[in-house]
Design a protein around this motif. Sequence first.
Motif, mmCIF file in Angstrom:
data_model
loop_
_atom_site.group_PDB
_atom_site.id
_atom_site.type_symbol
_atom_site.label_atom_id
_atom_site.label_comp_id
_atom_site.label_asym_id
_atom_site.label_seq_id
_atom_site.Cartn_x
_atom_site.Cartn_y
_atom_site.Cartn_z
ATOM 1 N N PHE A 3 0.845 -0.908 0.219
ATOM 2 C CA PHE A 3 -0.039 0.448 -0.156
ATOM 3 C C PHE A 3 1.049 0.839 0.008
ATOM 4 O O PHE A 3 0.198 2.329 -0.572
ATOM 5 N N HIS A 38 -4.434 -2.119 -2.359
ATOM 6 C CA HIS A 38 -5.681 -1.319 -1.781
ATOM 7 C C HIS A 38 -6.206 -0.742 -2.898
ATOM 8 O O HIS A 38 -4.679 -0.117 -2.877
ATOM 9 N N LEU A 44 -7.774 -0.088 3.098
ATOM 10 C CA LEU A 44 -6.844 -1.000 4.249
ATOM 11 C C LEU A 44 -7.697 -0.661 5.188
ATOM 12 O O LEU A 44 -7.016 -2.251 5.813
ATOM 13 N N ASN A 47 -10.148 -3.806 5.637
ATOM 14 C CA ASN A 47 -10.026 -5.505 5.547
ATOM 15 C C ASN A 47 -8.930 -5.123 7.033
ATOM 16 O O ASN A 47 -9.172 -6.429 7.758
ATOM 17 N N GLY A 97 -6.467 -5.965 -3.355
ATOM 18 C CA GLY A 97 -6.993 -6.084 -1.968
ATOM 19 C C GLY A 97 -7.188 -6.966 -0.777
ATOM 20 O O GLY A 97 -6.529 -9.072 -2.152
#
Length: 179
Positions: A3, A38, A44, A47, A97
């Motif tokens: 990320f 992501h 993010l 999750n 993701g």
Amino acid sequence: MGFLMELSGSDVLVGELALWPLHAGFMPWQLVTYAFLHADILHLMLNMFGLWMFGRELEQLLGRRAIFMLYFCSVLSAGGMQLLVTMLSSSIYPTIGASGGVFGVLLAYGMYFPKRIIILLFPPIPLPAWLFVTLYAGVELVFGVTGTQAGVAHFAHLGGMIGAYFMVRRWRHHSRYRE
């Protein structure tokens, strides 16, 4: 880490790490690396929240190694399901993701703690975990089939749940990680 690379604007590297369809640049490592990318900070955070909410109790029950194996298996099965769906639909969009892994953890939570009460936020309705997981899977299936919420890999979510289901079944069959 992935990320952070996205935030730095490294589009070429991100393009190599995202899960591309088989007919549009797929590489084997993408079955793992896509889960470290992501769409944005909200993706993010959602999750991470899901892993914290359902994974911490599973980790206490199963241990770190088992929860890692469960999550990893779910990520792989989510990626495999997404590849299958993109192949059948001729899609050319990449998938990113960790949601497939999170959905696998969610399914395992529902299998190990079926009577735990989960209270939805909107509307605030208490549901047993098994029912929550079943309804959520049903919603994902309907959204996937109808194409609702474009840009969301609903079948990857279901693929993560399928991988977790078979992992938990295997553990129960071999008398390992029983409740």
